[in-house]
Design a protein around this motif. Structure first.
Motif, PDB file in Angstrom:
ATOM      1  N   ARG A  81       0.817  53.199 -12.675  1.00 31.74           N
ATOM      2  CA  ARG A  81       0.303  51.853 -12.890  1.00 31.74           C
ATOM      3  C   ARG A  81      -1.227  51.843 -12.865  1.00 31.74           C
ATOM      4  O   ARG A  81      -1.846  50.831 -12.571  1.00 31.74           O
ATOM      5  CB  ARG A  81       0.849  50.887 -11.835  1.00 31.74           C
ATOM      6  N   GLU A  82      -1.825  52.992 -13.176  1.00 24.82           N
ATOM      7  CA  GLU A  82      -3.279  53.075 -13.273  1.00 24.82           C
ATOM      8  C   GLU A  82      -3.705  52.793 -14.712  1.00 24.82           C
ATOM      9  O   GLU A  82      -3.085  53.267 -15.659  1.00 24.82           O
ATOM     10  CB  GLU A  82      -3.762  54.456 -12.843  1.00 24.82           C
ATOM     11  N   PHE A  83      -4.776  52.021 -14.862  1.00 23.33           N
ATOM     12  CA  PHE A  83      -5.280  51.663 -16.184  1.00 23.33           C
ATOM     13  C   PHE A  83      -6.789  51.922 -16.218  1.00 23.33           C
ATOM     14  O   PHE A  83      -7.440  51.983 -15.171  1.00 23.33           O
ATOM     15  CB  PHE A  83      -4.979  50.197 -16.502  1.00 23.33           C
ATOM     16  N   GLY A  84      -7.320  52.054 -17.406  1.00 22.49           N
ATOM     17  CA  GLY A  84      -8.745  52.388 -17.529  1.00 22.49           C
ATOM     18  C   GLY A  84      -9.483  51.516 -18.511  1.00 22.49           C
ATOM     19  O   GLY A  84     -10.274  52.006 -19.333  1.00 22.49           O
ATOM     20  N   GLY A  85      -9.248  50.206 -18.455  1.00 17.98           N
ATOM     21  CA  GLY A  85      -9.871  49.299 -19.410  1.00 17.98           C
ATOM     22  C   GLY A  85     -11.394  49.279 -19.318  1.00 17.98           C
ATOM     23  O   GLY A  85     -11.983  49.451 -18.258  1.00 17.98           O
ATOM     24  N   GLU A  86     -12.017  49.060 -20.441  1.00 16.30           N
ATOM     25  CA  GLU A  86     -13.473  48.926 -20.572  1.00 16.30           C
ATOM     26  C   GLU A  86     -13.761  47.828 -21.586  1.00 16.30           C
ATOM     27  O   GLU A  86     -12.932  47.548 -22.447  1.00 16.30           O
ATOM     28  CB  GLU A  86     -14.108  50.239 -21.075  1.00 16.30           C
ATOM     29  N   PRO A  87     -14.930  47.190 -21.491  1.00 16.86           N
ATOM     30  CA  PRO A  87     -15.967  47.315 -20.458  1.00 16.86           C
ATOM     31  C   PRO A  87     -15.609  46.479 -19.230  1.00 16.86           C
ATOM     32  O   PRO A  87     -14.840  45.519 -19.320  1.00 16.86           O
ATOM     33  CB  PRO A  87     -17.205  46.767 -21.145  1.00 16.86           C
ATOM     34  N   LEU A  88     -16.176  46.835 -18.092  1.00 18.96           N
ATOM     35  CA  LEU A  88     -15.918  46.114 -16.858  1.00 18.96           C
ATOM     36  C   LEU A  88     -16.550  44.722 -16.932  1.00 18.96           C
ATOM     37  O   LEU A  88     -17.722  44.581 -17.264  1.00 18.96           O
ATOM     38  CB  LEU A  88     -16.489  46.889 -15.674  1.00 18.96           C
ATOM     39  N   GLN A  89     -15.760  43.706 -16.622  1.00 20.41           N
ATOM     40  CA  GLN A  89     -16.226  42.323 -16.683  1.00 20.41           C
ATOM     41  C   GLN A  89     -16.792  41.897 -15.322  1.00 20.41           C
ATOM     42  O   GLN A  89     -16.411  42.436 -14.285  1.00 20.41           O
ATOM     43  CB  GLN A  89     -15.077  41.387 -17.068  1.00 20.41           C
ATOM     44  N   PRO A  90     -17.696  40.936 -15.312  1.00 20.84           N
ATOM     45  CA  PRO A  90     -18.205  40.436 -14.020  1.00 20.84           C
ATOM     46  C   PRO A  90     -17.105  39.736 -13.244  1.00 20.84           C
ATOM     47  O   PRO A  90     -16.128  39.248 -13.830  1.00 20.84           O
ATOM     48  CB  PRO A  90     -19.316  39.458 -14.432  1.00 20.84           C
ATOM     49  N   PRO A  91     -17.203  39.682 -11.906  1.00 18.63           N
ATOM     50  CA  PRO A  91     -16.169  39.028 -11.103  1.00 18.63           C
ATOM     51  C   PRO A  91     -15.994  37.570 -11.515  1.00 18.63           C
ATOM     52  O   PRO A  91     -16.965  36.885 -11.856  1.00 18.63           O
ATOM     53  CB  PRO A  91     -16.697  39.145  -9.661  1.00 18.63           C
ATOM     54  N   PRO A  92     -14.771  37.068 -11.498  1.00 14.30           N
ATOM     55  CA  PRO A  92     -14.538  35.677 -11.899  1.00 14.30           C
ATOM     56  C   PRO A  92     -14.992  34.708 -10.824  1.00 14.30           C
ATOM     57  O   PRO A  92     -15.114  35.063  -9.641  1.00 14.30           O
ATOM     58  CB  PRO A  92     -13.013  35.620 -12.071  1.00 14.30           C
ATOM     59  N   GLY A  93     -15.235  33.480 -11.228  1.00 16.37           N
ATOM     60  CA  GLY A  93     -15.551  32.439 -10.266  1.00 16.37           C
ATOM     61  C   GLY A  93     -14.295  31.931  -9.577  1.00 16.37           C
ATOM     62  O   GLY A  93     -13.186  32.369  -9.865  1.00 16.37           O
ATOM     63  N   ASP A  94     -14.476  31.004  -8.677  1.00 14.47           N
ATOM     64  CA  ASP A  94     -13.367  30.431  -7.930  1.00 14.47           C
ATOM     65  C   ASP A  94     -13.216  28.962  -8.312  1.00 14.47           C
ATOM     66  O   ASP A  94     -14.105  28.380  -8.949  1.00 14.47           O
ATOM     67  CB  ASP A  94     -13.612  30.575  -6.429  1.00 14.47           C
ATOM     68  N   ASP A  95     -12.102  28.373  -7.935  1.00 14.37           N
ATOM     69  CA  ASP A  95     -11.865  26.948  -8.136  1.00 14.37           C
ATOM     70  C   ASP A  95     -11.336  26.381  -6.822  1.00 14.37           C
ATOM     71  O   ASP A  95     -10.151  26.119  -6.679  1.00 14.37           O
ATOM     72  CB  ASP A  95     -10.865  26.722  -9.275  1.00 14.37           C
ATOM     73  N   PRO A  96     -12.233  26.206  -5.832  1.00 12.74           N
ATOM     74  CA  PRO A  96     -11.771  25.804  -4.493  1.00 12.74           C
ATOM     75  C   PRO A  96     -11.081  24.451  -4.468  1.00 12.74           C
ATOM     76  O   PRO A  96     -10.188  24.231  -3.650  1.00 12.74           O
ATOM     77  CB  PRO A  96     -13.057  25.807  -3.658  1.00 12.74           C
ATOM     78  N   ARG A  97     -11.454  23.538  -5.352  1.00 11.81           N
ATOM     79  CA  ARG A  97     -10.814  22.222  -5.341  1.00 11.81           C
ATOM     80  C   ARG A  97      -9.356  22.319  -5.766  1.00 11.81           C
ATOM     81  O   ARG A  97      -8.472  21.700  -5.145  1.00 11.81           O
ATOM     82  CB  ARG A  97     -11.580  21.265  -6.254  1.00 11.81           C
ATOM     83  N   ALA A  98      -9.091  23.071  -6.826  1.00 15.52           N
ATOM     84  CA  ALA A  98      -7.700  23.234  -7.264  1.00 15.52           C
ATOM     85  C   ALA A  98      -6.882  23.940  -6.187  1.00 15.52           C
ATOM     86  O   ALA A  98      -5.725  23.575  -5.936  1.00 15.52           O
ATOM     87  CB  ALA A  98      -7.652  24.032  -8.567  1.00 15.52           C
TER      88      ALA A  98
END
Length: 366
Positions: A62-79
């Motif tokens: 279950r190892e994968f090697g996708g590229e390019p690495l994306q920046p970390p996603p934001g959060d949605d604390p209200r939802a």
């Protein structure tokens, strides 16, 4: 030939027990028991403080090697807070349910969650995301017309053709429109981008889908990737596309999207139909039962941020109704608790009738 270790345990001359444990066996070829601290998810909904929770390494298959690495996603604390309320120290799931979620995290497999309406199937995705610090949940609500492509991406060919015509006519734009501006990734497509940590994907009510959708998901769930033909055919080897996150953008190379970490996939079902065996084989089944008294109290305190006085009778009534086969949901209980805890509520005949309406059996129609 064997030696005796410091604790009097036999160990081979070729390797220590640490090496055997790394291979998953003892020196005699028997399986190593699971460590007591193998859980990374405890179902408290308590967000990590400081460093994020470290997830176990995936199995080699279950190892994968996708590229390019994306920046970390934001959060949605209200939802998330609308779904979970505030964090609590007490778990909101039973031990066996927590263990199954941790097994899915370890094995990088989707979780197929079933159970009566209102038991908290879709809420599980928000619980995992907040506790492990995995950012905004990507919800994908499935209906009878939903196709795999709806979850992966959409291409606005008409919009792009109009933009090209306007550009050639010299209107507004100085540069040719980029094809990526007209590709929008869906929830599934966004979850399969190459993030350093997995995204949480909620596939809600898959049993309402067309009969082909579960089978169509098999390839994506096994390979962790998909192609966008419009970008594959484009002479541009790199495109910046729109994602399912608010104001989200992502870079795609060569028209192929492949994950780096397989997403945490929570699939809910109300049991309206059976899924194919090939699909069920790739998921871990989790059947949620109605919460017990301790869980109900924890959920009430989480949402109301306190434990109101005088709710014991209401909890008793709710538990008895569910135990007798009634179809009451936790959000009905929360509404009733909020009503009686509000200032000015009168516990008279009219008030009790209103509470009964809030806690009505949904299986009986009105």
């Amino acid at each position: 030939m064997t030696e005796t270790g410091a604790a009097g345990e036999p160990q081979t001359a070729q390797g220590s027990h640490e090496e055997d444990a790394r291979r998953g066996t003892t020196g005699y070829g028997t399986p190593v028991s699971a460590p007591s601290g193998w859980r990374v998810f405890h179902a408290t909904g308590d967000a990590p403080v400081g460093a994020s929770v470290r997830l176990p390494a995936p199995p080699p298959w279950r190892e994968f090697g996708g590229e390019p690495l994306q920046p970390p996603p934001g959060d949605d604390p209200r939802a998330t807070e609308r779904r979970l309320g505030t964090a609590q120290a007490r778990p909101q799931l039973r031990d066996e349910e927590v263990d199954l979620v941790n097994a899915a995290l370890l094995l990088r497999r989707p979780i197929l969650v079933s159970g009566p309406p209102g038991v908290g199937k879709s809420t599980l995705a928000y619980l995992v995301a907040r506790e492990l610090g995995l950012g905004r949940v990507l919800p994908w609500s499935v209906v009878s017309r939903t196709t795999l492509k709806d979850g992966l991406y959409a291409y606005d060919s008409i919009g792009r053709a109009q933009a090209i015509a306007a550009w050639r006519a010299g209107e507004e734009r100085e540069e040719a429109p980029e094809i990526g501006d007209y590709v929008t990734l869906g929830p599934l497509g966004t979850a399969l981008l190459a993030y350093e940590r997995p995204r949480v994907l909620l596939v809600d009510e898959l049993d309402k889908s067309d009969i082909d959708l579960p089978n169509d998901l098999l390839h994506v769930m096994e390979n962790g990737c998909y192609d966008i033909p419009e970008l594959v055919r484009s002479p541009q080897r790199e495109a910046t596309v729109v994602t399912d996150d608010p104001n989200g953008r992502a870079v795609v190379h060569g028209g192929r999207v492949e994950c780096r970490e397989f997403p945490v996939v929570i699939i809910t079902s109300n049991g309206e139909r059976e899924f194919p065996a090939a699909f069920r084989r790739r998921c871990l089944p989790l059947e949620l039962r109605p919460p017990g008294r301790e869980q109900l109290v924890s959920i009430v305190v989480s949402h109301l941020r306190r434990r109101p006085e005088g709710i014991e009778g209401l909890l008793d009534h709710f538990e008895k109704s569910v135990a007798a086969g009634g179809t009451q949901t936790v959000d009905q209980l929360l509404n009733a608790v909020q009503l009686i805890a509000s200032g000015g509520f009168h516990d008279d005949e009219a008030g009790r009738k209103l509470v009964e309406i809030l806690l009505r059996d949904l299986a009986k129609g009105r």
